[in-house]
Design an enzyme around this catalytic site. Structure first.
Site, PDB file in Angstrom:
ATOM      1  N   ASP A 139      92.485  89.863  65.667  1.00 54.55           N
ATOM      2  CA  ASP A 139      91.821  89.709  66.965  1.00 54.55           C
ATOM      3  C   ASP A 139      91.603  91.065  67.652  1.00 54.55           C
ATOM      4  O   ASP A 139      90.602  91.279  68.328  1.00 54.55           O
ATOM      5  CB  ASP A 139      92.668  88.831  67.903  1.00 54.55           C
ATOM      6  N   ALA A 140      92.553  91.973  67.438  1.00 56.78           N
ATOM      7  CA  ALA A 140      92.485  93.264  68.129  1.00 56.78           C
ATOM      8  C   ALA A 140      91.232  94.036  67.717  1.00 56.78           C
ATOM      9  O   ALA A 140      90.604  94.714  68.534  1.00 56.78           O
ATOM     10  CB  ALA A 140      93.733  94.078  67.826  1.00 56.78           C
ATOM     11  N   ASP A 197      88.289  92.507  69.443  1.00 57.28           N
ATOM     12  CA  ASP A 197      88.267  92.927  70.847  1.00 57.28           C
ATOM     13  C   ASP A 197      87.758  94.362  70.982  1.00 57.28           C
ATOM     14  O   ASP A 197      87.031  94.706  71.909  1.00 57.28           O
ATOM     15  CB  ASP A 197      89.674  92.848  71.464  1.00 57.28           C
ATOM     16  N   GLU A 228      82.233  61.110  58.491  1.00 55.15           N
ATOM     17  CA  GLU A 228      82.699  62.185  59.387  1.00 55.15           C
ATOM     18  C   GLU A 228      83.548  61.585  60.490  1.00 55.15           C
ATOM     19  O   GLU A 228      83.250  60.469  60.936  1.00 55.15           O
ATOM     20  CB  GLU A 228      81.504  62.845  60.083  1.00 55.15           C
ATOM     21  N   LYS A 230      84.646  60.734  64.213  1.00 59.29           N
ATOM     22  CA  LYS A 230      83.886  60.657  65.463  1.00 59.29           C
ATOM     23  C   LYS A 230      84.725  61.313  66.553  1.00 59.29           C
ATOM     24  O   LYS A 230      85.769  60.782  66.951  1.00 59.29           O
ATOM     25  CB  LYS A 230      83.582  59.209  65.816  1.00 59.29           C
ATOM     26  N   ASP A 276      86.046  62.686  70.086  1.00 57.64           N
ATOM     27  CA  ASP A 276      86.017  62.167  71.444  1.00 57.64           C
ATOM     28  C   ASP A 276      85.631  63.326  72.354  1.00 57.64           C
ATOM     29  O   ASP A 276      86.478  63.986  72.945  1.00 57.64           O
ATOM     30  CB  ASP A 276      87.414  61.636  71.787  1.00 57.64           C
ATOM     31  N   TYR A 297      76.631  67.692  63.976  1.00 56.09           N
ATOM     32  CA  TYR A 297      76.643  66.575  63.030  1.00 56.09           C
ATOM     33  C   TYR A 297      75.256  66.094  62.625  1.00 56.09           C
ATOM     34  O   TYR A 297      75.131  65.144  61.874  1.00 56.09           O
ATOM     35  CB  TYR A 297      77.451  65.405  63.584  1.00 56.09           C
ATOM     36  N   LYS A 308      77.312  57.252  57.601  1.00 55.90           N
ATOM     37  CA  LYS A 308      75.849  57.282  57.609  1.00 55.90           C
ATOM     38  C   LYS A 308      75.363  57.188  56.167  1.00 55.90           C
ATOM     39  O   LYS A 308      75.949  57.832  55.286  1.00 55.90           O
ATOM     40  CB  LYS A 308      75.348  58.617  58.183  1.00 55.90           C
ATOM     41  N   LYS A 363      85.429  52.258  64.832  1.00 56.18           N
ATOM     42  CA  LYS A 363      86.360  52.803  65.826  1.00 56.18           C
ATOM     43  C   LYS A 363      87.812  52.517  65.463  1.00 56.18           C
ATOM     44  O   LYS A 363      88.116  51.480  64.873  1.00 56.18           O
ATOM     45  CB  LYS A 363      86.065  52.181  67.203  1.00 56.18           C
ATOM     46  N   CYS A 405     123.618  55.015  89.418  1.00 54.38           N
ATOM     47  CA  CYS A 405     123.182  54.849  88.026  1.00 54.38           C
ATOM     48  C   CYS A 405     123.084  53.359  87.698  1.00 54.38           C
ATOM     49  O   CYS A 405     124.043  52.619  87.929  1.00 54.38           O
ATOM     50  CB  CYS A 405     124.187  55.538  87.102  1.00 54.38           C
ATOM     51  N   CYS A 458     126.126  52.626  85.049  1.00 55.11           N
ATOM     52  CA  CYS A 458     127.561  52.704  85.342  1.00 55.11           C
ATOM     53  C   CYS A 458     127.865  52.755  86.836  1.00 55.11           C
ATOM     54  O   CYS A 458     129.022  52.739  87.230  1.00 55.11           O
ATOM     55  CB  CYS A 458     128.188  53.904  84.642  1.00 55.11           C
ATOM     56  N   CYS A 460     122.480  60.836  86.085  1.00 57.79           N
ATOM     57  CA  CYS A 460     123.677  60.076  86.412  1.00 57.79           C
ATOM     58  C   CYS A 460     124.845  61.049  86.331  1.00 57.79           C
ATOM     59  O   CYS A 460     124.926  61.859  85.408  1.00 57.79           O
ATOM     60  CB  CYS A 460     123.857  58.972  85.379  1.00 57.79           C
ATOM     61  N   CYS A 507     129.970  57.059  81.669  1.00 57.21           N
ATOM     62  CA  CYS A 507     128.777  56.207  81.622  1.00 57.21           C
ATOM     63  C   CYS A 507     128.507  55.728  80.191  1.00 57.21           C
ATOM     64  O   CYS A 507     128.328  56.553  79.293  1.00 57.21           O
ATOM     65  CB  CYS A 507     127.567  56.982  82.146  1.00 57.21           C
TER      66      CYS A 507
HETATM   67  O1  I6G Z   1      77.682  60.379  68.945  1.00 63.57           O
HETATM   68  C1  I6G Z   1      77.745  60.711  67.671  1.00 63.57           C
HETATM   69  C2  I6G Z   1      78.873  61.283  67.165  1.00 63.57           C
HETATM   70  C3  I6G Z   1      78.958  61.645  65.851  1.00 63.57           C
HETATM   71  C4  I6G Z   1      76.639  60.446  66.829  1.00 63.57           C
HETATM   72  C5  I6G Z   1      76.725  60.808  65.464  1.00 63.57           C
HETATM   73  C6  I6G Z   1      77.912  61.415  64.989  1.00 63.57           C
HETATM   74  O2  I6G Z   1      77.937  61.746  63.715  1.00 63.57           O
HETATM   75  C7  I6G Z   1      79.100  62.331  63.210  1.00 63.57           C
HETATM   76  N1  I6G Z   1      75.669  60.572  64.652  1.00 63.57           N
HETATM   77  C8  I6G Z   1      74.580  59.995  65.133  1.00 63.57           C
HETATM   78  C9  I6G Z   1      73.452  59.719  64.217  1.00 63.57           C
HETATM   79  C10 I6G Z   1      74.487  59.646  66.480  1.00 63.57           C
HETATM   80  N2  I6G Z   1      75.505  59.874  67.303  1.00 63.57           N
HETATM   81  C11 I6G Z   1      73.280  59.003  67.007  1.00 63.57           C
END
Ligand code: I6G
Length: 750
Positions: free
Chosen positions: A34-35, A38, A115, A117, A119, A227, A292, A316, A410, A413, A428, A434
């Protein structure tokens, strides 16, 4: 440096930095520390500030370019950002696969690209002639918010595409997310500053990306996985989706390393199960798997329904966060006496199981989240982690919601519950008495570094307690081999061995004995210091707070204030206060640093102005004197409180009928080669812990003390030794290192 030289060097530095970014974020294979990165960045910044005419928009130094804006502009997606159909179990996944095969008229298995998904937050980035020109959120799929300035601050996003063969216009889609480590660190910092924390990484990512000031986004640890492609002008992309992703990667766009082809629905199910098992070890939150159809030709045949492709599905995982109601809050007593508030919930299915209890951690957390009985709360259960209440839905608070009160006694006891000022954890005070703490107290007492009772491990302690043979520490010394032999998997011989081992522990050193009592916060070193200072367990048990720490002088009077008070009287003599109260008079004198509260404290302490004027600096300056090395206020309180409990005293008295702690070095010393020598250990040793080194020295008859004095034979110093070595030098005492210590123990020196 000429302008040409600068231009050349700037170009070289930009290439290097882009390469390092690519290696770090996309290939996961940094080639320089990293240095070095930088250093290049700093040099580039310097050259660009010396040659502003050479600055370009896509220079790595220009990630945070834009000024804060009042609102986000709009971005229109030429090719809409679609949504995905979801499924939640194997049956639905099989239905999806059947529909796909029926539409394609294909009997055999279909190849899918799998793949995780993430969040996070879906975004679409546009590159024109390889330059990042625009970034937008999904919005309603057709129009999103323009977050270009913020996306530019994400280091994993290339401002220029790498390699060759990229389309003249590329709309590329991805998910912005916050890595878990960064999320934890961000929240930790917020907690330290008393600021609001983010509920989860997704909210943190969304909140960070939707900042009107890109400088704020820049400070947030965001990352991205790409993706898919929305639009690619002027280039024929491969038929296989996974090959398209490989292209994206070549162009410097980060794709998820977990992506993989799978065959047919069974391949999908295997991958889903595999990723579910891996979920907790990933550095990002995922909420399922996206499958897919891999071939673009087949995708074209399948087409779309409403706003979702027929060729993709998100399978999901069970939701990790759900809403439910807090029916009550109870307090559990842990093995160390800590009281943990637990929310009793209306049962809710979350993270794949039904949850009816969730931890609230401690009273501070309850206050911070403002959880009340009757509230609707969001409950999270991720992996094997204990479910926790994440946040309260304030809009749904009923009028009769009740505040949570810390119990005074507590729940197990009935002993007093103590929550030291400024501490989050309430405990406690029942200690050895106890039942909730008993097992752990006994395990600790028997352990190697405490009483070292051979063969009495955690399992056996559990058995003894469960069988009702041992209720407190003293019961150990009343055990009879016949009764022990009745325990499952315990023969007569082992029972006799155990009783013999317990017998052999009757003459511990005082330090070990104090440590074995398990006084909160008193570790081996403190126990040894206490043993040396008091020399007798009953003297320690009788000690008051003043025997450990003593306040001298006057509250709020620091060294400077003390000096200005003494200086004032030296210079002005005794002022005439007339009828005024002393505090009032003092405040009116204008003595530097003597504020209202200082004047009050002085008036409380001295009868009149004459007494104050006669007091020297010593009597004024507030100092806390610690009488036993390492034992400050908190530990002193713990110790006094421990011995003040009737039941602890009772157990101690019973113990002392069976056990005789030895004030000096253990009588079991293997030799007395070092008898009469006194050593001080300081700093961290590599090959021993300090307690181990102490034990080895004591076994040879040496004394090991905590402070350096004229009677110290030598100081043994590990790394970062601190002031004890300085003191040794001052007193002309020998300082040994770890090799010397080894030689000493081996008998090569003395
Ligand atoms: O919202 C999404 C997350 C991940 C996606 C997605 C995805 O692929 C790994 N792929 C598509 C085709 C769409 N939404 C519409």
């Amino acid at each position: 440096m000429t302008e040409d030289d600068a231009r050349e060097r700037i170009a070289e530095l930009r290439r290097l930095i882009e390469r390092y970014n690519h290696e770090y974020y996309v290939l996961d294979q940094p080639s320089v520390p990293d240095a070095e990165y930088d250093r290049c960045m700093r040099e580039l910044e310097r050259l660009e500030s010396e040659h502003p005419e050479l600055v370009t928009e896509d220079s790595p130094t220009r990630r945070v370019g834009a000024e804060p804006s009042a609102a986000f502009g709009e971005v229109r997606h030429d090719v809409p950002m679609l949504s995905l159909e979801n499924c939640f179990d194997e049956g639905e996944m099989r239905d999806f696969d059947r529909r796909v095969r029926e539409r394609l008229g294909q009997a055999g298995p279909v190849t899918y690209a799998a793949e995780p998904k993430l969040d996070g937050l879906a975004v679409s980035l546009r590159y024109e002639d390889g330059h990042l020109v625009r970034a937008g959120t999904r919005g309603d799929g057709r129009t999103g918010e323009d977050v270009t300035a913020n996306v530019r601050t994400i280091d994993a996003v290339p401002l220029r595409l790498r390699g060759e063969g990229w389309p003249a216009v590329l709309d590329v889609r991805g998910e912005v997310y916050m890595p878990l480590a960064g999320f934890e660190a961000l929240n930790e910092r917020a907690r330290e500053r008393g600021e609001k924390t983010f509920v989860n990484p997704r909210n943190a990512a969304a909140g960070s990306l939707r900042q009107l000031d890109p400088q704020v986004t820049d400070r947030r640890p965001l990352s991205i996985f790409f993706y898919g492609v929305g639009r690619a002008e002027g280039v024929d992309l491969p038929d296989s989706h996974l090959e398209v992703l490989a292209r994206l990667r070549d162009w410097g766009l980060r794709v998820c390393p977990e992506r993989r082809p799978v065959e047919g629905v069974n391949g999908c199910l295997d991958y889903h199960a595999e990723l579910a098992g891996k979920r907790d070890s990933l550095d990002y939150d995922i909420d399922g798997v996206v499958f897919k159809v891999d071939s673009q030709a087949l995708r074209d045949e399948l087409g779309f329904v409403a706003r979702a492709p027929r060729w993709a599905i998100a399978y999901k995982f069970p939701a990790e966060e759900e809403l439910t109601r807090v029916e009550d809050v109870e307090f559990q007593v842990g093995r160390t006496g800590a009281l943990t508030p637990v929310a009793r919930l209306e049962p809710v299915f979350v993270g794949g199981v039904t949850v009816s209890n969730a931890t609230l951690h401690n009273m501070d957390e309850i206050e911070r989240k403002d959880v009340r009985i009757g509230d609707t709360v969001s409950v999270r259960r991720a992996g094997d982690v204990i479910p926790e209440v994440v946040s309260v839905v304030r809009e749904r608070r009923p009028a009769d919601a009740r505040k949570v009160e810390l119990p005074e006694r507590c729940p197990v006891c009935g002993s007093e519950v103590i929550r030291p000022e400024g501490e989050a954890v309430a405990r406690c005070s029942g200690g050895l008495y106890c039942p909730a703490q008993r097992r752990e107290a006994i395990k600790h007492f028997a352990s190697r570094r405490a009483m070292d009772i051979d063969g009495l491990g955690d399992k056996l302690v559990e058995q003894l307690v469960d069988a009702g043979l041992v209720e407190n520490l003293a019961d150990l010394y009343r055990l009879e081999a016949e009764a022990v032999a009745e325990l499952p998997r315990m023969g007569e011989k082992s029972a006799h061995n155990l009783v013999d081992a317990i017998d052999a522990s009757r003459r511990p050193t005082l330090g070990r004995f104090i440590f074995a009592l398990g006084i909160p916060g008193v570790g081996e070193e403190n126990a040894q210091a206490l043993a040396e200072h008091f020399g007798d367990i009953r003297a320690l048990a009788r000690a008051t707070r003043d025997d450990f720490v003593k306040d001298r002088g006057v509250r709020h009077v620091g060294p400077k204030t003390a000096e200005s008070i003494v200086g004032y009287f030296d210079e002005h003599g005794l002022p005439d206060c007339g009828d005024a109260e002393l505090a009032e008079c003092l405040e009116s004198l204008g003595i530097p640093n003597v504020t209202g509260r200082v004047a009050e404290a002085l008036a409380e302490r001295f009868d009149g102005i004459g007494a104050l004027a006669a007091a020297g600096r010593e009597a004024l300056e507030n100092r806390r004197e610690v009488k036993v090395a390492g034992i400050g206020e908190v530990l002193a309180d713990n110790i006094v409180r421990f011995f003040a409990q009737d039941h602890n005293q009772e157990v101690l008295e019973q113990l002392l009928e069976a056990v005789e702690p030895q004030a000096e070095a253990s009588e079991t010393a293997a030799s007395d080669r070092l008898a009469g020598k006194t050593y001080v250990l300081t700093g961290s040793l590599e090959r021993f812990t300090r307690p181990e080194a102490r034990e080895r020295l004591e076994a040879l008859g040496a004394r090991v003390t905590g402070s350096v004095s004229g009677r110290t034979t030598a100081v043994i110093a590990g790394a970062d030794p601190g002031s004890k070595v300085d003191k040794a030098h001052k007193l002309g005492i020998e300082v040994l290192d770890e090799d010397d210590l080894l030689a000493l123990l081996d008998g090569e020196a003395g």
